[in-house]
Structures are given as C-alpha cells and as structure tokens.
Design a protein around this motif. Structure first.
Motif, PDB file in Angstrom:
ATOM      1  N   GLY A  98       0.231  74.887  41.426  1.00  4.68           N
ATOM      2  CA  GLY A  98       0.971  73.830  41.787  1.00  4.68           C
ATOM      3  C   GLY A  98       1.061  72.676  40.850  1.00  4.68           C
ATOM      4  O   GLY A  98       2.024  71.804  40.912  1.00  4.68           O
ATOM      5  N   ASP A  99       0.232  72.459  39.913  1.00  2.00           N
ATOM      6  CA  ASP A  99       0.391  71.572  38.942  1.00  2.00           C
ATOM      7  C   ASP A  99       1.630  71.882  38.058  1.00  2.00           C
ATOM      8  O   ASP A  99       1.973  71.168  37.251  1.00  2.00           O
ATOM      9  N   TYR A 100       1.765  73.022  37.837  1.00  2.00           N
ATOM     10  CA  TYR A 100       2.845  73.520  36.769  1.00  2.00           C
ATOM     11  C   TYR A 100       3.930  74.417  37.320  1.00  2.00           C
ATOM     12  O   TYR A 100       5.108  74.179  37.111  1.00  2.00           O
ATOM     13  N   ALA A 104     -11.171  72.221  38.608  1.00  2.00           N
ATOM     14  CA  ALA A 104      -9.835  71.959  37.867  1.00  2.00           C
ATOM     15  C   ALA A 104      -9.511  70.412  38.251  1.00  2.00           C
ATOM     16  O   ALA A 104      -8.753  69.605  37.468  1.00  2.00           O
ATOM     17  N   GLN A 105      -9.865  69.751  39.696  1.00  2.46           N
ATOM     18  CA  GLN A 105      -9.634  68.530  39.728  1.00  2.46           C
ATOM     19  C   GLN A 105     -10.564  67.428  39.145  1.00  2.46           C
ATOM     20  O   GLN A 105     -10.203  66.510  38.335  1.00  2.46           O
ATOM     21  N   ALA A 106     -11.975  67.884  39.157  1.00  4.16           N
ATOM     22  CA  ALA A 106     -12.995  67.010  38.436  1.00  4.16           C
ATOM     23  C   ALA A 106     -12.676  66.786  36.969  1.00  4.16           C
ATOM     24  O   ALA A 106     -13.041  65.618  36.377  1.00  4.16           O
ATOM     25  N   GLU A 107     -12.163  67.589  36.216  1.00  5.56           N
ATOM     26  CA  GLU A 107     -11.976  67.641  34.734  1.00  5.56           C
ATOM     27  C   GLU A 107     -10.677  66.570  34.484  1.00  5.56           C
ATOM     28  O   GLU A 107     -10.717  66.023  33.210  1.00  5.56           O
ATOM     29  N   HIS A 108     -10.067  66.180  35.462  1.00  4.98           N
ATOM     30  CA  HIS A 108      -9.117  65.252  35.250  1.00  4.98           C
ATOM     31  C   HIS A 108      -9.612  63.718  34.782  1.00  4.98           C
ATOM     32  O   HIS A 108      -9.078  63.192  34.051  1.00  4.98           O
ATOM     33  N   ASP A 109     -10.745  63.462  35.357  1.00  6.25           N
ATOM     34  CA  ASP A 109     -11.176  62.207  35.457  1.00  6.25           C
ATOM     35  C   ASP A 109     -12.653  62.156  35.982  1.00  6.25           C
ATOM     36  O   ASP A 109     -12.803  62.560  37.112  1.00  6.25           O
TER      37      ASP A 109
HETATM   38 ZN    ZN Z   1      -4.265  68.901  37.749  1.00  6.32          ZN
END
Ligand code: ZN
Ligand code: HSO
Length: 437
Positions: A360-362, A258-263
C-alpha cells in the motif's frame, strides 16, 4: 523489549491505557525560530531563500537557479534505471486510477418549495507540495501528494525540495515528471513553506500546501494556515496487525518492522488471540532486526513503542483496534472482510495475508498519506477532496420565495437585522402587489 499485554490479566486496562497515552513524538518547540524565518521571507523574498539555502544546504543559488530548469530535469531523470522507472510508472498509473474514482459528483435538485438547490466542486487553482530531503525523501510520497492534486484538476502544481550540497534525488524528479508537476524549486525547510504561502519574486504563491516534513516544516505549515490551506500534520507512522494463530510469524515480523524502520518514534502493534503466535513473532522480530539496514531505528522503535497483545478472541482484538484507531490496520486472518466490518477507526485497512502494508505504500493505489496518532477517529487519508472545495448553489422561483421567505423575515427580526428582513420583505411585497392581493 516491546510491551506484552494479555486482556484476561487483571492489570490489562492499566497497561493498555499507558500504551495509548504514551507520547511518541517529542518535537522541539521551534515556533519562534520559524516565525522569524517566515517574516524574513515575506520581507526579503528570493534573497532570504538564497541566504537560508546557503546556510542550511551549503548551496549557492541565485534567483535564476532557485528553480530546476527543464534541461537539468531531463538530464537527471535520464539516469534513472529502466526497472526503477517502470516500477514508478506502474505505481503512478495505479494511484491515478484509484484517485480518479474518488472524484465527487456535482448535485442539483428542485425541492417541494420550488427551490433549486445543489453544490458543485472546483479545484484549488495552485497547490504546493513539500518534499523532504535526506532519509525521508520518498518518490512514492511525491506521487501520493501530486497525483490527487492533478486528478482533482489543480492548474498549477509546485514542488519545493531541499537539495543539500546540490544533490538531487533522480527518482524524486522522475516522480514529479510522472505526476505532472509544473515547477520545482530547490528550497527546503520553513523558508520553502513561507515562499509557497506568501510568494517571492520567483515563486508565485499557492492556495494549498501539502506534504510531510521535519519539525520546522510542520511548525511553518501551522503558522501559514489560514493564508493557505494545509493537509494534516502527520506524526510518526504506525501499524496494527490482527493475526490468527496459523499465520506466518516471519511475514508478520517483517510487516511490523516495515513500520518500525521508518522512525525510532514509529509504532508497531500485534494483536492476536494466539499466545503461541505472539511468542513466535517476538522471536522472529528479534532475529530479523540485526539483519536490517536500519537495524538501529527499527530496534529502537520496537523496544520503546512496540506492543504485543494477546486477546480472548478476534472480536476483542477488533474492539481494541478501534480504541487505538491506527493509521494502518492489517488483518491477517482467514476472513478479513468479516473482521474489517467489525472495526470503524483506521486510516487504511489491508485485508488478508497477501496484502502487506508495504504494498500500500507503493502500488496498490490508495493514498499512503494517512491520519496518525489516533486521528483516524475523526479524519481520513489524503484524497482528491483535499484539492477540491464545494460551492453551494440555490435558485428560488418567485413562488419558492413566497413560500419560504416569510420565515426568513421572521428570523431576521428575531436577530435584530433589519436589512436582512427588508431584503426579503421588499421582494415579497412586490410579488404580492403583482398578484393583486
Ligand atoms: Zn512505509
Ligand atoms: N508508510 C509510510 C509511507 C511510506 N513508506 C513511504 C515507504 N515510503 C507512511 O504511511
């Protein structure tokens, strides 16, 4: 392959130090280009914004169409599916409630010398929020920036968002509406930051600019700092998960991705005392990546910056986490509060197996704009405080001035500042005459 380290291995410190010092963001040096754009916007105002928008966003605007009118807003927003609207409303409500609790109190007290002292908080008058276009145009980030501003009492809230080829993101507009944004301009890049900092014929200047953006936007924010306030310059996103052996490896793999797909420059780290879990999560990630829409981005991030660290125990895991000072810290352990108490440096902590960082992102309520690149050692996530400033207050009675004034006279003399000394001494003298001594 992500790097794999074991704290009991002889070469651990070398590997860990290399991981800490790896530079993840290789942002181009665009300072000169940006300085030129800012100067042009200061010089030509709206005309410059119109030129850059035609060139970069292939969109022909006039001074009248720079701003998105209320009619267009309602038309676009009406097209948002009811379920999306309901989800965004829930998010907005929870973010608002959380940030309302952050509002600091004014203080006032009278000390033993007779001085009444204190401070009060007031909001900045106008704030500008930059919303990126393209892949990183997140409605959730609009809420996370705009709602704290509104809760803080900012009077005028402006958004600049690029709309390449004229395409607007309806959810971004809805987020603006829910958060109470006053004006939206379809301008992006360094030119948008320049317009909000210096103003144009159409866009009145603001006092503080927040929000994420590309290398041009980041450079522009740095260059207008001082003229206006800015928030942090955020780097690529990060997550660090500390997990015990009995945790679900598939869930942990999802949290890492979920973090890796950001960037491709994002970083996901797993720390666990259980080598078996470490293996299981690595295998789960390998299975997961090809199934993701953003497989290429997530895969590159995991390959280049992913890390799996096996420790002797949880205590050691917490100590390593503090050395990293992650943006997001997930504690997937049976007693997360106890472990959280052992860490000091993290932007946000997510406690327990049912609090994935993505919630927490949302919708959990705390802000998702958080310190990256180890800056959680000395800074905090976005909050109402970013839109408030503190003014100090002092009122002395004659008696209080008589008591503490002589020390000021003395210090003024030592600094060679005659008027300073006399401004206090003149009053002390009048007080002495009045009291007949
Ligand atoms: Zn995120
Ligand atoms: N995790 C990102 C924020 C975000 N995630 C927005 C999804 N949308 C940085 O904290």
């Amino acid at each position: 392959m992500p790097i794999r380290l074991t704290t009991s291995a002889a070469d651990f410190e070398t590997g860990f130090a290399a991981m800490l010092s790896a530079k993840r963001e290789d942002s181009a040096d665009v300072g000169d280009v940006v300085a030129g754009i800012i100067a042009d916007v200061r010089d030509r105002g709206d005309a410059a914004l119109i030129d850059y928008t035609a060139r970069f966003d292939r969109l022909d605007l006039t001074a009248e169409t720079l701003r998105i009118p209320a009619k267009e807003m309602s038309r676009v927003v009406a097209g948002v599916p009811a379920e999306d609207r309901a989800a965004l409303e829930l998010a907005a409500e929870r973010i608002r409630a959380y940030h309302a609790r952050q509002m600091p109190q004014d203080e006032s007290w009278t000390d033993e010398a007779g001085a009444t002292l204190g401070w009060r908080w007031t909001p900045v008058t106008a704030a500008g929020l930059y919303v990126p276009g393209g892949q990183a145009s997140y409605p959730s980030s609009v809420l996370m920036n705009a709602i704290p501003a509104r809760v803080a009492g900012v009077e005028r809230l402006v958004v600049c968002v690029p709309t390449p080829d004229g395409v607007v993101n309806p959810l971004v507009l809805l987020a603006c509406e829910l958060a109470g944004v006053d004006e939206i301009y379809r301008v992006g890049g360094a030119q948008a930051i320049a317009a909000m900092a210096y103003g144009t014929e159409t866009i009145a200047p603001v006092d503080k600019i927040t929000g994420p953006g590309n290398a041009f936007v980041a450079a522009a924010k740095r260059q207008v700092f001082g003229r206006v306030g800015i928030d942090m310059i955020a780097g690529p996103s990060e997550v660090l998960i500390i997990a015990e052996g009995d945790q679900n490896p598939d869930w942990l793999a999802l949290d890492l991705m979920a973090q890796a797909e950001h960037d491709a420059d994002a970083q996901s780290i797993l720390i666990t005392p259980d080598a078996g879990l470490a293996d299981a999560v690595e295998q789960a990630v390998a299975r997961l990546i090809p199934t993701l829409d953003r497989a290429e981005i997530a895969g590159a991030s995991w390959r280049d910056y992913g890390a799996v660290i096996v420790t002797r125990d949880l205590e050691e895991a917490a100590a390593l986490s503090d050395r990293i000072a992650p943006e997001h810290l997930e504690l997937c352990v049976a007693e997360p509060e106890a472990l959280a108490a052992r860490t000091r440096h993290a932007g946000a902590i997510f406690l327990g197996a049912h609090t994935p960082e993505a919630v927490g992102d949302y919708v959990s309520g705390p802000n998702h704009v958080l310190p990256t690149a180890r800056s959680a050692r000395f800074s905090s996530g976005l909050s109402v405080m970013d839109f408030l400033k503190r003014t100090t207050l002092a009122r002395l009675t004659p008696g209080a001035l008589a008591r503490i004034g002589p020390a000021a006279v003395r210090l003024a003399a030592s600094e060679g500042l005659a008027a300073h000394g006399q401004s206090v001494a003149a009053r002390l003298q009048t007080l002495n005459e009045g009291s007949g001594t």
